[in-house]
Motif scaffolding. Structure first.
Motif, PDB file in Angstrom:
ATOM      1  N   TYR A  79      18.734   9.353   6.165  1.00 23.57           N
ATOM      2  CA  TYR A  79      18.218  10.280   5.150  1.00 23.57           C
ATOM      3  C   TYR A  79      17.017  11.112   5.615  1.00 23.57           C
ATOM      4  O   TYR A  79      16.594  12.032   4.908  1.00 23.57           O
ATOM      5  N   GLY A  80      16.453  10.779   6.764  1.00 21.32           N
ATOM      6  CA  GLY A  80      15.326  11.552   7.276  1.00 21.32           C
ATOM      7  C   GLY A  80      14.039  11.370   6.498  1.00 21.32           C
ATOM      8  O   GLY A  80      13.147  12.215   6.537  1.00 21.32           O
ATOM      9  N   ILE A  81      13.948  10.242   5.782  1.00 20.10           N
ATOM     10  CA  ILE A  81      12.727   9.972   5.017  1.00 20.10           C
ATOM     11  C   ILE A  81      12.099   8.671   5.509  1.00 20.10           C
ATOM     12  O   ILE A  81      12.725   7.894   6.226  1.00 20.10           O
ATOM     13  N   ASN A  82      10.852   8.449   5.108  1.00 20.63           N
ATOM     14  CA  ASN A  82      10.136   7.243   5.532  1.00 20.63           C
ATOM     15  C   ASN A  82       9.605   6.478   4.327  1.00 20.63           C
ATOM     16  O   ASN A  82       9.059   7.088   3.389  1.00 20.63           O
ATOM     17  N   ILE A  83       9.760   5.161   4.358  1.00 20.04           N
ATOM     18  CA  ILE A  83       9.109   4.302   3.366  1.00 20.04           C
ATOM     19  C   ILE A  83       7.768   3.882   3.958  1.00 20.04           C
ATOM     20  O   ILE A  83       7.719   3.117   4.921  1.00 20.04           O
ATOM     21  N   VAL A  84       6.704   4.425   3.415  1.00 21.54           N
ATOM     22  CA  VAL A  84       5.375   4.198   3.995  1.00 21.54           C
ATOM     23  C   VAL A  84       4.693   2.960   3.410  1.00 21.54           C
ATOM     24  O   VAL A  84       3.759   2.419   3.995  1.00 21.54           O
ATOM     25  N   ALA A  85       5.172   2.516   2.246  1.00 20.26           N
ATOM     26  CA  ALA A  85       4.592   1.304   1.647  1.00 20.26           C
ATOM     27  C   ALA A  85       5.541   0.770   0.580  1.00 20.26           C
ATOM     28  O   ALA A  85       6.403   1.486   0.072  1.00 20.26           O
ATOM     29  N   ILE A  86       5.371  -0.507   0.276  1.00 24.91           N
ATOM     30  CA  ILE A  86       6.153  -1.154  -0.776  1.00 24.91           C
ATOM     31  C   ILE A  86       5.176  -1.875  -1.706  1.00 24.91           C
ATOM     32  O   ILE A  86       4.342  -2.659  -1.260  1.00 24.91           O
ATOM     33  N   LYS A  87       5.286  -1.586  -3.005  1.00 21.72           N
ATOM     34  CA  LYS A  87       4.512  -2.316  -4.004  1.00 21.72           C
ATOM     35  C   LYS A  87       5.403  -3.435  -4.538  1.00 21.72           C
ATOM     36  O   LYS A  87       6.509  -3.180  -5.008  1.00 21.72           O
ATOM     37  N   ARG A  88       4.893  -4.660  -4.450  1.00 24.57           N
ATOM     38  CA  ARG A  88       5.657  -5.816  -4.932  1.00 24.57           C
ATOM     39  C   ARG A  88       4.725  -6.669  -5.789  1.00 24.57           C
ATOM     40  O   ARG A  88       3.807  -7.312  -5.278  1.00 24.57           O
ATOM     41  N   ASP A  89       4.943  -6.604  -7.096  1.00 23.27           N
ATOM     42  CA  ASP A  89       4.026  -7.240  -8.044  1.00 23.27           C
ATOM     43  C   ASP A  89       2.620  -6.694  -7.798  1.00 23.27           C
ATOM     44  O   ASP A  89       2.412  -5.496  -7.907  1.00 23.27           O
ATOM     45  N   ARG A  90       1.698  -7.570  -7.406  1.00 24.90           N
ATOM     46  CA  ARG A  90       0.324  -7.092  -7.184  1.00 24.90           C
ATOM     47  C   ARG A  90       0.035  -6.795  -5.718  1.00 24.90           C
ATOM     48  O   ARG A  90      -1.068  -6.375  -5.360  1.00 24.90           O
ATOM     49  N   ASP A  91       1.018  -7.045  -4.869  1.00 25.43           N
ATOM     50  CA  ASP A  91       0.825  -6.836  -3.432  1.00 25.43           C
ATOM     51  C   ASP A  91       1.314  -5.453  -3.017  1.00 25.43           C
ATOM     52  O   ASP A  91       2.247  -4.904  -3.604  1.00 25.43           O
ATOM     53  N   ILE A  92       0.687  -4.910  -1.977  1.00 25.45           N
ATOM     54  CA  ILE A  92       1.127  -3.655  -1.377  1.00 25.45           C
ATOM     55  C   ILE A  92       1.356  -3.895   0.112  1.00 25.45           C
ATOM     56  O   ILE A  92       0.446  -4.320   0.826  1.00 25.45           O
ATOM     57  N   ILE A  93       2.567  -3.661   0.554  1.00 20.92           N
ATOM     58  CA  ILE A  93       2.913  -3.809   1.968  1.00 20.92           C
ATOM     59  C   ILE A  93       2.854  -2.424   2.604  1.00 20.92           C
ATOM     60  O   ILE A  93       3.699  -1.562   2.334  1.00 20.92           O
ATOM     61  N   VAL A  94       1.845  -2.197   3.436  1.00 24.24           N
ATOM     62  CA  VAL A  94       1.660  -0.892   4.075  1.00 24.24           C
ATOM     63  C   VAL A  94       2.400  -0.877   5.411  1.00 24.24           C
ATOM     64  O   VAL A  94       2.373  -1.846   6.160  1.00 24.24           O
ATOM     65  N   SER A  95       3.072   0.238   5.701  1.00 27.69           N
ATOM     66  CA  SER A  95       3.870   0.378   6.931  1.00 27.69           C
ATOM     67  C   SER A  95       4.760  -0.847   7.135  1.00 27.69           C
ATOM     68  O   SER A  95       4.615  -1.590   8.111  1.00 27.69           O
ATOM     69  N   PRO A  96       5.681  -1.100   6.199  1.00 30.17           N
ATOM     70  CA  PRO A  96       6.527  -2.297   6.272  1.00 30.17           C
ATOM     71  C   PRO A  96       7.357  -2.357   7.544  1.00 30.17           C
ATOM     72  O   PRO A  96       7.796  -1.335   8.067  1.00 30.17           O
ATOM     73  N   GLN A  97       7.567  -3.579   8.038  1.00 28.88           N
ATOM     74  CA  GLN A  97       8.376  -3.783   9.237  1.00 28.88           C
ATOM     75  C   GLN A  97       9.853  -3.524   8.939  1.00 28.88           C
ATOM     76  O   GLN A  97      10.298  -3.623   7.794  1.00 28.88           O
ATOM     77  N   ALA A  98      10.608  -3.211   9.986  1.00 27.02           N
ATOM     78  CA  ALA A  98      12.046  -2.955   9.827  1.00 27.02           C
ATOM     79  C   ALA A  98      12.767  -4.183   9.281  1.00 27.02           C
ATOM     80  O   ALA A  98      13.815  -4.073   8.646  1.00 27.02           O
ATOM     81  N   SER A  99      12.197  -5.359   9.510  1.00 29.66           N
ATOM     82  CA  SER A  99      12.825  -6.606   9.056  1.00 29.66           C
ATOM     83  C   SER A  99      12.515  -6.937   7.600  1.00 29.66           C
ATOM     84  O   SER A  99      13.013  -7.935   7.064  1.00 29.66           O
ATOM     85  N   GLU A 100      11.686  -6.129   6.950  1.00 35.03           N
ATOM     86  CA  GLU A 100      11.299  -6.395   5.561  1.00 35.03           C
ATOM     87  C   GLU A 100      12.521  -6.285   4.644  1.00 35.03           C
ATOM     88  O   GLU A 100      13.258  -5.310   4.665  1.00 35.03           O
ATOM     89  N   THR A 101      12.722  -7.302   3.806  1.00 37.23           N
ATOM     90  CA  THR A 101      13.849  -7.316   2.885  1.00 37.23           C
ATOM     91  C   THR A 101      13.430  -6.742   1.532  1.00 37.23           C
ATOM     92  O   THR A 101      12.428  -7.175   0.944  1.00 37.23           O
TER      93      THR A 101
END
Length: 220
Positions: A172-194
């Motif tokens: 898709y040519g886009i980037n996921i730069v972070a993931i908000k999960r409940d109260r946590d924020i995963i910045v620059s998530p790894q490719a292995s992140e589920t």
């Protein structure tokens, strides 16, 4: 070290900036030609003064060139906005953000050296429209005419897949730069992140590509 800001124009937009900066502990000089508005923000800003920003002498006397960032939030008076910006530039202010009323106003501001130009009414309208169109869009921030940052809610279709399995960047040519999960924020998530259902994905990319991605995965 606290940064020093000056906000010129204390309407809804300028007043909101003034209050937010002050709440964050910044030094804020609030300026407006209307004494009633200045009085309203006297206890909000570090300093609040009545002054005509089109008068170079007034701005000089306030030491405006020493501020880290000046925000020109003048309402409907485009002439005042342009002239104020021009004076600030000539006085050597390093960072100038200006509220634009329309695209023509923005072009003029760009030509005379405004560092940042914002369209609050237009941008808010687009954010609201995008939020209404899709249940998966939580927030929308325009970066340019064709690129945005969007918060998308992960659907069941995404859940259980890693980022590398979804291969989002390649497909898709886009980037996921972070993931908000409940109260946590995963910045620059790894490719292995589920991805988990309900995760908030902060996505950056071209609008067309983000729309393709959303259309593919929006439904449960």
């Amino acid at each position: 070290m606290k940064k020093e800001f000056a906000v010129i124009g204390l309407g809804r937009f300028g007043g909101s900036i003034c209050k937010t900066l002050s709440d964050q502990g910044m030094e804020v000089l609030a300026i407006d030609i209307d004494e009633e508005k200045v009085n309203e923000y006297a206890n909000v800003a570090s300093h609040a003064v009545v002054g005509d920003s089109m008068d170079e002498g007034v701005l000089k006397s306030l030491g405006i060139r020493n501020f880290d960032h000046v925000i020109v939030a003048i309402g409907d008076n485009i002439q005042a906005s342009i002239l104020t910006t021009l004076i600030l530039k000539e006085l050597g202010v390093e960072k100038i953000t200006v509220k634009a009323q329309n695209d023509y106003h923005a072009k003029v501001l760009s030509k005379i050296g405004a560092n940042f130009i914002v369209h609050p009414e237009r941008d808010m309208g687009r954010r609201i429209a995008n939020n209404m169109i899709s249940n998966s869009v939580l927030d929308y921030l325009e970066l340019s005419e064709e690129h945005s940052i969007v918060e998308l809610v992960a659907s069941k279709r995404m859940a259980g897949n890693t980022l590398i399995e979804l291969d989002i960047r390649a497909k898709y040519g886009i980037n996921i730069v972070a993931i908000k999960r409940d109260r946590d924020i995963i910045v620059s998530p790894q490719a292995s992140e589920t991805i988990q259902e309900g995760d908030v994905l902060i996505v950056i990319g071209a609008d067309a590509d983000i729309n393709r991605f959303e259309n593919k995965f929006a439904s449960a």
